[in-house]
Design a protein around this motif. Structure first.
Motif, PDB file in Angstrom:
ATOM      1  N   VAL A 222       0.716  -1.189  -0.136  1.00 35.75           N
ATOM      2  CA  VAL A 222      -0.012  -0.109   0.102  1.00 35.75           C
ATOM      3  C   VAL A 222       0.921   1.348   0.027  1.00 35.75           C
ATOM      4  CG1 VAL A 222      -1.980  -1.137   1.153  1.00 35.75           C
ATOM      5  CG2 VAL A 222      -0.479  -0.008   2.503  1.00 35.75           C
ATOM      6  N   ALA A 223       2.034   1.186   0.023  1.00 35.53           N
ATOM      7  CA  ALA A 223       3.185   2.252   0.010  1.00 35.53           C
ATOM      8  C   ALA A 223       4.449   1.898  -0.314  1.00 35.53           C
ATOM      9  CB  ALA A 223       2.972   2.813   1.264  1.00 35.53           C
ATOM     10  N   ILE A 224       5.007   2.775  -1.076  1.00 35.59           N
ATOM     11  CA  ILE A 224       6.597   2.404  -1.576  1.00 35.59           C
ATOM     12  C   ILE A 224       7.175   3.576  -0.670  1.00 35.59           C
ATOM     13  CG2 ILE A 224       8.405   2.492  -2.994  1.00 35.59           C
ATOM     14  CD1 ILE A 224       6.153   0.382  -3.690  1.00 35.59           C
ATOM     15  N   LEU A 225       8.153   3.091   0.054  1.00 32.10           N
ATOM     16  CA  LEU A 225       9.091   3.911   1.022  1.00 32.10           C
ATOM     17  C   LEU A 225      10.232   4.234   0.356  1.00 32.10           C
ATOM     18  CD1 LEU A 225       8.094   1.922   4.365  1.00 32.10           C
ATOM     19  CD2 LEU A 225       6.757   3.824   3.264  1.00 32.10           C
ATOM     20  N   ALA A 226      10.418   5.644   0.193  1.00 34.40           N
ATOM     21  CA  ALA A 226      11.851   5.945  -0.595  1.00 34.40           C
ATOM     22  C   ALA A 226      12.326   7.315   0.260  1.00 34.40           C
ATOM     23  CB  ALA A 226      11.477   6.100  -1.853  1.00 34.40           C
ATOM     24  N   ASP A 227      13.435   7.460   0.417  1.00 34.67           N
ATOM     25  CA  ASP A 227      14.196   8.538   1.076  1.00 34.67           C
ATOM     26  C   ASP A 227      15.293   9.130   0.056  1.00 34.67           C
ATOM     27  OD1 ASP A 227      14.676  10.456   3.087  1.00 34.67           O
ATOM     28  OD2 ASP A 227      16.345   9.138   3.795  1.00 34.67           O
ATOM     29  N   LYS A 228      15.024  10.348  -0.292  1.00 34.84           N
ATOM     30  CA  LYS A 228      15.992  10.921  -1.077  1.00 34.84           C
ATOM     31  C   LYS A 228      16.499  10.241  -2.557  1.00 34.84           C
ATOM     32  CE  LYS A 228      17.662  13.872   2.548  1.00 34.84           C
ATOM     33  NZ  LYS A 228      17.110  13.370   3.837  1.00 34.84           N
TER      34      LYS A 228
END
Length: 654
Positions: free
Chosen positions: A171-177
């Protein structure tokens, strides 16, 4: 390794792994298998429903797999196949060449796994021409080629001990920078609502969720396949060629392409009222000669996708006539195989030579459409019979439907997206352009998953979890978890409207953003969509947490439609005209036939954008559309000793 963290008074299990694969179709299983074969130990496959999906539940009269020619006298080469894929326009050369170069390895892997592709007495894998194919590269095991592939690839996965987590909806793709971190998952089999949300964190991911099937009402995608492209685009993954789709005639119950012999046997096309009564053949309302009409019906068989270039005096006129009856007149259209069209006996000599000669060569220039179907392709009849539809007894309802997204998530020749560690394979990946040979999607899914696995095993193998807290590891991506949890809490109330809202959104997309497109209508719906997403929590309601999957799917549909319609709007604003499988309304354009509605006025695109690729991305919360020149097809001469040296050093995985 699993641990539990507490967020907003809710316990969330956290799983750390080296590599995740999302999706249990051909591409997903192949990615997992290759990773395990290349030595990866900690691979987990997440799937919403292991028995659902397009790979396992879709096909056509003779579902095609496209690969390098492996039989007969037709000359072929990797470069020649690369040129064919590149000729689809808006395709990057390195991707086209990679798909060609690895097609044989991927095809023979399927053969070794037991997929029964036909070969001649000398061992050559016989082929046939498919659409946009200058050779005879197509092959098939019948209507269910991709299902056979999925079953054999799944058997291999189980034998390798692959960890499979069924009923896990991402339900969500988690990405940072610009770096992938993990995914938030809804475990729909979890009995405790407080533990339905789970975190899966990994160093790499192969995203193989299929195309965004859920955004259209008129769709040939199987029930149970939804796609989740929107959440990837939301997370910052670039979209590519989102304007480019394939639409074609398909049966409604069951959903199935009526391509190939379903049209080549020349069934009657009947229009009825909404109750299915007062049926009448309607083609002669538009064609002056019945054999001209039937010849175009025949051509519709292997020119199955709607192609604007064939709308004037060609087979795609049939698509527009079906659309006119169903969408503009509010009637229903059926294929009837029980009697010959227009007349009791057909004079096959009056058909176009291509149709006449084909039917004669197949020994089918006789009888009724059903008798011709049983002569040419008995499994095509049996397919419907197995699903409770006897073509001997009743006609088959059809509509012009979305079938395949040629665009998708932007990736490079190793199928890695702009998010480091995030790979996309299968239909979700935007590896195709405006046109593509029939069956090339199955090859692209196998090649893409192979190359993603190669790159991950060579450069991204990481077996231990980082020695930091979950929040520190996720960085800015942690906010995405909070956003989803707030959405869950604020949308749960006493009544539910999520199913009605989904149906309304799908109907609007099929009306404005499918094969017939009016930029003003697209813009109007786009403005509504923007407001809907801004007010999602106040406008959407579910009655219980059992409806959370529907809530998240609706959110993904809205996101996907937002990106896809923005791409279509930009294309029109840049002066783009009708091309591929889409007709863009032009008030001063020409109609394919005078008898058609003004809605079908169009200008054929002159190809001014064929050498460019449109990409779209979320940048600081806003959608940004850019155009670039496509990368050329690599054709440089290679010297064996130099390639061998590089291969010994790093296997040329760079």
């Amino acid at each position: 390794m699993e641990q539990v963290i507490r967020i907003k008074d809710r316990e969330i299990p956290v799983n750390w792994h080296s590599t995740l694969v999302v999706g249990s179709g051909c591409a997903g299983y192949n990615a997992a298998n290759r990773l395990l074969e290349y030595g990866e130990k900690d691979v987990v496959l997440l799937t919403e429903n292991r028995r659902a999906g397009t790979s396992r539940n879709t096909g056509s009269d003779k579902q095609t797999y496209y690969k390098l020619t492996l039989s007969g006298k037709e000359p072929d080469s990797v470069l020649e196949m690369g040129k064919t894929l590149y000729a689809g326009m808006a395709v990057d050369g390195p991707i086209a060449l990679a798909e060609a170069a690895s097609s044989v390895q991927c095809f023979l892997n399927l053969v070794e796994l037991g997929v029964p592709f036909p070969r001649n007495r000398y061992g050559g894998f016989i082929g046939y021409k498919t659409d946009h194919d200058p050779r005879e590269r197509g092959t098939s095991v019948g209507p269910l080629t991709s299902r056979k592939m999925t079953e054999r690839l799944e058997e291999k996965a189980l034998s390798l001990g692959l960890q499979i987590r069924d009923h896990h909806l991402v339900v969500a793709i988690l990405a940072d920078k610009d770096t992938y971190k993990g995914v938030l998952v809804l475990d729909t089999a979890e009995g405790d609502p407080q533990r339905m949300l789970k975190l899966y964190l990994s160093h790499s991911i192969v995203y193989a969720t299929g195309g965004p099937a859920n955004i259209y009402k008129d769709s040939v995608y199987p029930h149970g396949h939804y796609g989740m492209s929107g959440i990837a685009l939301e997370a910052g993954v670039k979209g590519r060629n989102l304007t480019e789709w394939q639409y074609g005639l398909a049966s409604l119950r069951p959903r199935w392409n009526v391509s190939g012999t379903y049209m080549q046997v020349l069934p009657r096309l009947i229009s009825t009222d909404k109750e299915g009564e007062n049926g009448r053949e309607f083609l002669l309302d538009y064609f002056q000669d019945q054999y001209e009409a039937l010849s175009q019906v025949f051509l519709k068989g292997y020119q199955w996708p709607f192609d604007i270039r064939k709308a004037q005096g060609g087979s795609s006129l049939i698509d527009l006539l079906v659309y006119t009856e169903t969408k503009l007149k509010g009637r229903r259209v059926f294929l009837d195989y029980r009697e010959n069209p227009f007349t009791e006996e057909l004079d096959f000599e009056k058909l176009h030579p291509e149709a006449r000669d084909y039917l004669k060569k197949a020994g089918a220039a006789f009888g009724t459409p059903l008798e011709r179907l049983l002569q040419m392709n008995p499994p095509a009849y049996q397919f419907y019979l197995d699903r409770g539809v006897d073509l001997k007894v009743r006609p088959l309802e059809i509509a012009l439907s979305a079938q395949h997204n040629n665009g998708g998530l932007a990736m490079n020749e190793w199928w890695q997206t702009n998010l480091e560690g995030f790979f996309a394979a299968g239909e979700v990946a935007g590896s195709h352009g405006i046109y593509r040979p029939g069956g090339s999607a199955l090859n692209a899914g196998q090649v893409g998953s192979l190359r993603a696995a190669k790159y991950i095993s060579a450069h991204r193998a990481q077996k231990s979890c980082p020695l930091v807290s979950v929040q520190e590891y996720l960085g800015d991506a942690f906010d995405r978890i909070l956003q989803r949890m707030d959405m869950m809490d604020e949308c749960t109330g006493e009544v539910s409207n999520v199913k009605d809202l989904l149906t309304a959104a799908q109907e609007r997309m099929s009306a404005v953003g499918a094969p017939i497109r009016d930029s003003q209508k697209i813009r109007s719906y786009l403005e509504e969509l923007t407001q809907t997403l801004q007010n999602f929590r106040s406008q959407v309601s579910i009655a219980s947490e059992k409806e959370l999957p529907e809530l998240y799917r609706l959110y993904d549909v809205y996101l996907s439609q937002l990106f896809y319609l923005t791409a279509m709007t930009d294309y029109a604003d840049q002066g783009g005209k009708s091309r591929g499988s889409s007709l863009y309304f032009a008030e001063d354009g020409e109609k394919p036939l005078d008898a058609l509605e003004n809605l079908f006025r169009f200008h054929l695109d002159p190809g001014t954008r064929d050498e460019e690729i449109q990409e779209i991305q979320t940048v600081q919360g806003k959608l940004q559309v850019t155009w670039r020149r496509r990368e050329p097809l690599p054709v440089e001469e290679e010297f064996f000793e130099n390639v061998w040296r590089d291969y010994r050093e790093h296997e040329n995985i760079v």
